[in-house]
Design an enzyme around this catalytic site. Structure first.
Site, PDB file in Angstrom:
ATOM      1  N   GLU A  33       1.353  -0.707   0.539  1.00  0.00           N
ATOM      2  CA  GLU A  33      -0.292   0.174   0.446  1.00  0.00           C
ATOM      3  C   GLU A  33       0.804   1.511   0.062  1.00  0.00           C
ATOM      4  OE1 GLU A  33      -2.211  -0.639   3.187  1.00  0.00           O
ATOM      5  OE2 GLU A  33      -2.447  -1.859   3.391  1.00  0.00           O
ATOM      6  N   ARG A  76      -6.350  -1.687  -5.433  1.00  0.00           N
ATOM      7  CA  ARG A  76      -7.283  -0.364  -4.741  1.00  0.00           C
ATOM      8  C   ARG A  76      -7.275   0.652  -4.949  1.00  0.00           C
ATOM      9  NH1 ARG A  76      -9.203   0.389   1.906  1.00  0.00           N
ATOM     10  NH2 ARG A  76     -10.684   1.749   1.047  1.00  0.00           N
ATOM     11  N   TYR A  78      -7.617   5.023  -4.000  1.00  0.00           N
ATOM     12  CA  TYR A  78      -8.827   5.087  -2.895  1.00  0.00           C
ATOM     13  C   TYR A  78      -7.918   6.724  -2.504  1.00  0.00           C
ATOM     14  CZ  TYR A  78      -5.980   2.778   0.200  1.00  0.00           C
ATOM     15  OH  TYR A  78      -5.518   2.166   1.858  1.00  0.00           O
ATOM     16  N   ASP A  80      -7.447   8.782   0.485  1.00  0.00           N
ATOM     17  CA  ASP A  80      -6.724   8.230   2.134  1.00  0.00           C
ATOM     18  C   ASP A  80      -6.991   9.687   2.725  1.00  0.00           C
ATOM     19  OD1 ASP A  80      -6.590   7.005   4.483  1.00  0.00           O
ATOM     20  OD2 ASP A  80      -4.637   6.913   4.180  1.00  0.00           O
ATOM     21  N   GLU A  86      -4.179   7.090  -2.723  1.00  0.00           N
ATOM     22  CA  GLU A  86      -2.613   5.870  -2.080  1.00  0.00           C
ATOM     23  C   GLU A  86      -3.768   5.006  -3.287  1.00  0.00           C
ATOM     24  OE1 GLU A  86      -2.797   3.231   1.827  1.00  0.00           O
ATOM     25  OE2 GLU A  86      -3.568   5.124   2.121  1.00  0.00           O
ATOM     26  N   THR A  89      -1.600  -2.579  -3.911  1.00  0.00           N
ATOM     27  CA  THR A  89      -1.405  -3.810  -5.089  1.00  0.00           C
ATOM     28  C   THR A  89      -2.867  -4.934  -4.679  1.00  0.00           C
ATOM     29  OG1 THR A  89      -0.030  -5.084  -4.297  1.00  0.00           O
ATOM     30  CG2 THR A  89       1.194  -3.048  -4.922  1.00  0.00           C
ATOM     31  N   TRP A 451     -11.675  -6.505  -0.553  1.00  0.00           N
ATOM     32  CA  TRP A 451     -11.036  -7.690  -0.830  1.00  0.00           C
ATOM     33  C   TRP A 451     -11.662  -9.357  -0.917  1.00  0.00           C
ATOM     34  CZ3 TRP A 451      -7.184  -5.650  -3.234  1.00  0.00           C
ATOM     35  CH2 TRP A 451      -6.351  -4.761  -2.289  1.00  0.00           C
TER      36      TRP A 451
END
Length: 485
Positions: A33, A76, A78, A80, A86, A89, A451
């Site tokens: 991340e 993902r 997004y 943050d 952010e 993977t 997830w």
């Protein structure tokens, strides 16, 4: 349109989860991340970083009605807290695959930034330039993170993670640190001065090196997700690959020791004061032989402790070589150990220039040293600007110049990265998530994802639960979900 939701793994399933076929081996799931910093220069009036980030994410909001979404490659994307975009993977079984997914994140962020830059130039000046920094500290001294995720067998106690793994994580920064120029000198890590706890379940009120919040995104009876916060964002492809690869081997040795009830070889490595040890390691160049105090009262240098880990892992490989080899689809154990040995030898010799083509802090040190030789009057502010350019994935020139002149090793090609932008790993559940997201977007369906869940919300509600991150084969409920699209 997609909606994001948090997945509380323990209440995922109405029936008992089926144990993963990978529970007894050494296979692992890797993830990275990365929080990015944003800034604008060249504008005729100030532009707030939060506004820049929202402009970057406008295409995402238009498509997904949210600043949080999953992409067709399983990752993902997004916004943050604050103004930090952010990218997390997709699940990968191999450090090389995880590297490709991480570089795909850079590609996605760069494209978002350049599109937003064109919009900003319409309002703020034709010279307005968006900078997206893959680093960990901004000019105001605020720290943000790069977090590694490793799926670990749950029978390994958290206390063992703290006592046996954390000393390795602290000292591996000798070759994975990104380096940072400070008013007091050059450090080999970016975040050592900002991390104040060894392990904690909090990330806001404290800054731990390892986060223990229990969100495995997998069968909670079999696995935990090790959330490593100590570690820098790397531009170097080698460093990203290396930190995942060597950490995997150390975790394998720890897991096997608990599985069999035998020593791992890391039992006496715990630091008396991990935060102090971390700060000392960050100042490695001030005193490469500085001694770190262990809980046992013994003192050892950072390099000396790395050699202990290397020796223990080497001995472990001698008896588990075949099983370890089968755990990584695209990386050989011989390659990992060879790179580890060479980097430790170079550090022992003080041959930092020999590491400048693969270790971020060494690459930056070489640049700073050359600049100071050419311009003895160079200021700290000028070196700080040079450093920021190194980390700027949108409009920076320095790192690209190093790679184009073969002064920085690249493990993957541009085609490899382009493939990872559009395709998930084929051997994890990310393959199913990516397939679902791609199909749902193509038909304009209303859906949500996280997830472990995929949900079609209209015209009829259908859901598939993907609890096993190793499983890439469609389940009957996944097939029904896809048929509903």
């Amino acid at each position: 349109m997609p909606q994001l939701r948090d997945s509380g793994t323990r209440s995922l399933h109405a029936t008992e989860p089926v144990p993963s076929a990978e529970m007894d081996g050494f296979c692992r799931i890797f993830g990275v991340e990365t929080e990015y910093g944003v800034a604008v220069t060249g504008a005729e009036r100030p532009v707030d970083a939060g506004q820049v980030a929202m402009t970057m994410f406008q295409p995402i909001v238009s498509r997904s009605r949210s600043t949080n979404t999953y992409l067709a490659n399983g990752s993902r994307l997004y916004l943050d807290v604050g103004s930090h975009p952010e990218y997390a993977t997709a699940e990968a079984r191999d450090p090389r695959e995880a590297l490709g997914q991480d570089l795909a994140g850079e590609h996605v962020m760069r494209n978002l930034a350049l599109k937003a830059q064109r919009k900003l130039r319409e309002s703020y000046s034709e010279h307005a330039t968006i900078h997206v920094f893959k680093n960990n500290v901004d000019s105001a001294g605020h720290a943000f993170g790069c977090h590694e995720n490793y799926l670990v067998r749950r029978f390994v106690p958290l206390e063992t993670i703290e006592h046996q793994l954390l000393p390795f994580l602290i000292t591996r920064q000798l070759y994975t640190g990104a380096g940072r120029m400070t008013p007091d000198g050059f450090q080999i890590t970016q975040r050592a001065d900002f991390l104040d706890e060894a392990v904690s379940s909090a990330t806001t009120r404290s800054r731990p090196m390892v986060n223990t919040r229990d969100e495995p995104h997998a069968d909670p009876d079999s696995f935990r997700r090790l959330h490593v916060i100590i570690g820098d964002s790397n531009r170097s492809q080698w460093s990203t690959w290396m930190k995942l690869a060597v950490t995997h081997l150390v975790l394998c040795a720890i897991e096997d020791a608990f599985r069999l009830g035998t020593p791992s070889g890391f039992e006496h490595c715990a630091f008396a004061d991990p935060a102090a040890a971390n700060r000392t390691v960050s100042r490695f160049l001030d005193d490469p032989h500085a001694e770190l105090t262990l809980e046992s009262g013994e003192s050892v240098s950072a390099l000396g402790l790395q050699r202990r880990y290397y020796a223990a892992v080497k001995a472990f490989i001698e008896t588990h070589g075949d099983a370890l080899a089968s755990s990584l689809p695209a990386t050989t154990i011989v390659t990992i150990m060879g790179e580890w040995s060479r980097v430790l030898d170079a550090l022992e010799r003080g041959a930092y220039d020999a590491l400048a083509d693969r270790v971020d802090w060494a690459a930056k040190k070489r640049l700073f040293d050359a600049l100071k030789r050419r311009r003895p009057d160079v200021t700290f502010a000028q070196m700080e600007q040079l450093e920021l350019d190194y980390h700027d994935i949108a409009n920076g020139r320095l790192y690209g110049s190093l790679t184009s002149r073969n002064q920085m090793r690249e493990l993957l090609t541009g085609d490899d990265v382009e493939y990872a932008v559009h395709n998930p790993p084929t051997d994890t559940r990310a393959a199913l998530r990516g397939r679902f997201v791609d199909a749902a977007l193509n038909v304009g369906a209303q859906f949500s994802a996280d997830w472990t869940h995929l949900t079609l919300t209209a015209p009829e509600r259908r859901e598939a639960i993907l609890l096993d991150p190793f499983e890439a084969e469609p389940t009957p409920e996944f097939e029904q979900l896809m048929e509903a699209l």
